[in-house]
Motif scaffolding. Structure first.
Motif, PDB file in Angstrom:
ATOM      1  N   GLN A   1       0.855  -1.179   0.000  1.00 50.92           N
ATOM      2  CA  GLN A   1       0.000   0.000   0.000  1.00 50.92           C
ATOM      3  C   GLN A   1       0.894   1.233   0.000  1.00 50.92           C
ATOM      4  O   GLN A   1       2.111   1.126   0.129  1.00 50.92           O
ATOM      5  N   SER A   2       0.319   2.385  -0.167  1.00 48.38           N
ATOM      6  CA  SER A   2       1.099   3.619  -0.234  1.00 48.38           C
ATOM      7  C   SER A   2       1.949   3.799   1.024  1.00 48.38           C
ATOM      8  O   SER A   2       1.501   3.514   2.137  1.00 48.38           O
ATOM      9  N   ALA A   3       3.181   4.263   0.835  1.00 45.95           N
ATOM     10  CA  ALA A   3       4.103   4.458   1.958  1.00 45.95           C
ATOM     11  C   ALA A   3       3.565   5.495   2.930  1.00 45.95           C
ATOM     12  O   ALA A   3       3.105   6.564   2.525  1.00 45.95           O
ATOM     13  N   GLU A   4       3.639   5.163   4.213  1.00 41.93           N
ATOM     14  CA  GLU A   4       3.173   6.077   5.257  1.00 41.93           C
ATOM     15  C   GLU A   4       4.282   6.499   6.211  1.00 41.93           C
ATOM     16  O   GLU A   4       4.142   7.463   6.945  1.00 41.93           O
ATOM     17  N   ARG A   5       5.418   5.762   6.181  1.00 44.68           N
ATOM     18  CA  ARG A   5       6.559   6.084   7.037  1.00 44.68           C
ATOM     19  C   ARG A   5       7.823   5.962   6.182  1.00 44.68           C
ATOM     20  O   ARG A   5       8.246   4.855   5.834  1.00 44.68           O
ATOM     21  N   ILE A   6       8.405   7.113   5.846  1.00 43.18           N
ATOM     22  CA  ILE A   6       9.499   7.164   4.878  1.00 43.18           C
ATOM     23  C   ILE A   6      10.759   7.715   5.529  1.00 43.18           C
ATOM     24  O   ILE A   6      10.706   8.701   6.271  1.00 43.18           O
ATOM     25  N   VAL A   7      11.895   7.081   5.232  1.00 37.69           N
ATOM     26  CA  VAL A   7      13.204   7.587   5.655  1.00 37.69           C
ATOM     27  C   VAL A   7      14.011   7.917   4.406  1.00 37.69           C
ATOM     28  O   VAL A   7      14.093   7.101   3.480  1.00 37.69           O
ATOM     29  N   ALA A   8      14.597   9.111   4.370  1.00 40.23           N
ATOM     30  CA  ALA A   8      15.398   9.566   3.222  1.00 40.23           C
ATOM     31  C   ALA A   8      16.863   9.640   3.638  1.00 40.23           C
ATOM     32  O   ALA A   8      17.202  10.323   4.605  1.00 40.23           O
ATOM     33  N   LEU A   9      17.740   8.963   2.896  1.00 38.07           N
ATOM     34  CA  LEU A   9      19.139   8.834   3.300  1.00 38.07           C
ATOM     35  C   LEU A   9      20.099   9.777   2.585  1.00 38.07           C
ATOM     36  O   LEU A   9      21.299   9.518   2.514  1.00 38.07           O
ATOM     37  N   SER A  10      19.592  10.873   2.060  1.00 37.16           N
ATOM     38  CA  SER A  10      20.446  11.949   1.536  1.00 37.16           C
ATOM     39  C   SER A  10      19.626  13.228   1.525  1.00 37.16           C
ATOM     40  O   SER A  10      18.387  13.175   1.454  1.00 37.16           O
ATOM     41  N   PRO A  11      20.300  14.391   1.593  1.00 35.00           N
ATOM     42  CA  PRO A  11      19.550  15.648   1.500  1.00 35.00           C
ATOM     43  C   PRO A  11      18.759  15.745   0.202  1.00 35.00           C
ATOM     44  O   PRO A  11      17.639  16.272   0.184  1.00 35.00           O
ATOM     45  N   GLY A  12      19.342  15.229  -0.886  1.00 35.02           N
ATOM     46  CA  GLY A  12      18.641  15.255  -2.161  1.00 35.02           C
ATOM     47  C   GLY A  12      17.384  14.409  -2.143  1.00 35.02           C
ATOM     48  O   GLY A  12      16.339  14.809  -2.667  1.00 35.02           O
TER      49      GLY A  12
ATOM     50  N   GLY B   1      12.265  10.135   8.979  1.00 33.99           N
ATOM     51  CA  GLY B   1      13.699  10.136   9.227  1.00 33.99           C
ATOM     52  C   GLY B   1      14.467  10.718   8.059  1.00 33.99           C
ATOM     53  O   GLY B   1      14.098  10.513   6.895  1.00 33.99           O
ATOM     54  N   VAL B   2      15.520  11.481   8.378  1.00 36.99           N
ATOM     55  CA  VAL B   2      16.385  12.074   7.360  1.00 36.99           C
ATOM     56  C   VAL B   2      17.834  11.926   7.841  1.00 36.99           C
ATOM     57  O   VAL B   2      18.091  11.385   8.910  1.00 36.99           O
ATOM     58  N   VAL B   3      18.781  12.439   7.041  1.00 43.37           N
ATOM     59  CA  VAL B   3      20.182  12.455   7.455  1.00 43.37           C
ATOM     60  C   VAL B   3      20.654  13.905   7.582  1.00 43.37           C
ATOM     61  O   VAL B   3      19.931  14.842   7.235  1.00 43.37           O
ATOM     62  N   SER B   4      21.865  14.073   8.078  1.00 39.28           N
ATOM     63  CA  SER B   4      22.406  15.417   8.290  1.00 39.28           C
ATOM     64  C   SER B   4      22.438  16.213   6.987  1.00 39.28           C
ATOM     65  O   SER B   4      22.539  15.652   5.897  1.00 39.28           O
ATOM     66  N   TYR B   5      22.352  17.536   7.130  1.00 39.30           N
ATOM     67  CA  TYR B   5      22.315  18.499   6.018  1.00 39.30           C
ATOM     68  C   TYR B   5      21.004  18.454   5.228  1.00 39.30           C
ATOM     69  O   TYR B   5      20.910  19.062   4.161  1.00 39.30           O
TER      70      TYR B   5
ATOM     71  N   HIS C   1      24.743  10.622   5.454  1.00 46.06           N
ATOM     72  CA  HIS C   1      24.612   9.753   4.276  1.00 46.06           C
ATOM     73  C   HIS C   1      25.775   8.773   4.169  1.00 46.06           C
ATOM     74  O   HIS C   1      25.661   7.734   3.511  1.00 46.06           O
ATOM     75  N   THR C   2      26.891   9.079   4.843  1.00 45.34           N
ATOM     76  CA  THR C   2      28.039   8.176   4.793  1.00 45.34           C
ATOM     77  C   THR C   2      28.049   7.161   5.937  1.00 45.34           C
ATOM     78  O   THR C   2      28.791   6.178   5.887  1.00 45.34           O
ATOM     79  N   ARG C   3      27.257   7.377   6.961  1.00 46.58           N
ATOM     80  CA  ARG C   3      27.170   6.427   8.077  1.00 46.58           C
ATOM     81  C   ARG C   3      25.815   6.574   8.764  1.00 46.58           C
ATOM     82  O   ARG C   3      25.580   7.519   9.494  1.00 46.58           O
ATOM     83  N   VAL C   4      24.955   5.617   8.486  1.00 46.66           N
ATOM     84  CA  VAL C   4      23.600   5.642   9.017  1.00 46.66           C
ATOM     85  C   VAL C   4      23.564   4.935  10.370  1.00 46.66           C
ATOM     86  O   VAL C   4      24.211   3.894  10.566  1.00 46.66           O
ATOM     87  N   ASP C   5      22.812   5.499  11.308  1.00 42.67           N
ATOM     88  CA  ASP C   5      22.569   4.856  12.588  1.00 42.67           C
ATOM     89  C   ASP C   5      21.466   3.820  12.359  1.00 42.67           C
ATOM     90  O   ASP C   5      20.277   4.139  12.355  1.00 42.67           O
TER      91      ASP C   5
END
Length: 295
Positions: free
Chosen positions: A39-50, A66-70, A86-90
């Protein structure tokens, strides 16, 4: 009798509606992988500012957990939980957010971490836009996964129209040889396959290092001096920091220096493959027009 058919027909219609409401949603990401959600995404994590900017452009900013620095654009992204860089994700923090979609940067996130996320059952969409068309299609594909097609498609079309407008405006502009500086130490530029190269061409510029093999090649100052660009364009460490251009002022024999064609473009508007590339493109086009006027 005909009336006796009403109940079965209603049941069939209801079943069909239920199936369509929960139908699997699938797209192809920038690694040519099929990415499907129940189903459509409801909880999204983005691993780059772009990636953060792209999912917001797709109209799904409310679903980002969730996002990453910058990840500083749009403003709302600054208040979203950070899962590292983006170079080291927790990994522990990311998993605790229970995302149903993770937007990864194909060449920017550590492979061992994205592989591990997939092993743990996370659904990953890899993004790696290299041109204007792929930026627009990423917005549309992410909107499909998030169920925000109307907003995403409109944003993608607005971006395409803006690019077309600039292309038409500068299609007959006299060419300007350009060196685009991505980084200072080590000195780095872009080749002809990078999306920034497309911006240079859009404005009537000629990337003097377009023929190099690597997407973001390392070069030396002697190579820049030999190429003798008419304009040097740089980002820098910060949105208003043009210090990278200062070093070129001592090379008075450079055409770019002698004509005062050392130009700064805020890096977030030109070095992220997002709709804001149009903003950076407008700035670059104006700078190259100044270079033409100084001939």
């Amino acid at each position: 009798m005909i009336p006796t058919l009403r109940a079965p027909i209603s049941a069939v219609l209801l079943a069909a509606f239920s199936l369509s409401a929960t139908a699997e949603v699938c797209v192809t990401d920038d690694r040519d992988r099929e990415v499907c959600l129940d189903q459509s995404a409801e909880r999204i994590v983005a691993l780059s500012p772009g990636a953060t900017e792209l999912i917001w452009a797709a109209g799904a900013g409310d679903a980002v957990v969730g996002v990453v620095s910058y990840s500083d654009y749009p403003e709302e992204a600054k208040s979203v939980t950070s899962v590292g860089s983006h170079t080291r994700v927790d990994m522990e923090k990311l998993l605790s957010l229970k995302p149903d979609l993770v937007i990864a940067w194909a060449t920017g996130n550590p492979k061992e971490q994205t592989d591990r996320l997939q092993e743990l059952g996370q659904t990953l969409y890899f993004t790696e836009p290299r041109d204007f068309d792929t930026i627009a299609s990423n917005i549309e594909r992410l909107a499909t996964l998030a169920g925000t097609e109307k907003a995403g498609n409109e944003r993608a079309q607005t971006f395409r129209a803006g690019v077309d407008e600039l292309r038409e405006r500068y299609s007959d502009a006299p060419p300007v040889p350009v060196f685009y500086q991505v980084w200072d130490e080590p000195l780095m530029t872009i080749n002809g396959e990078h999306f920034i190269h497309e911006v240079v061409e859009l404005c009537g510029g000629e990337n003097v290092f377009a023929d190099l093999d690597r997407l973001v090649p390392r070069i030396d100052r002697e190579s820049v001096l030999a190429a003798d660009p008419e304009a040097i364009i740089a980002g820098g460490m910060g949105e208003e920091n043009r210090d990278w251009l200062t070093a070129w002022e001592e090379y008075e024999s450079l055409t770019a220096t002698s004509r005062d064609n050392l130009f700064f473009v805020p890096p977030s508007t030109i070095q992220r493959p997002t709709p804001r590339l149009l903003e950076g493109g407008k700035t670059m086009c104006k700078k190259l027009e100044q270079a033409r006027d100084r001939r």
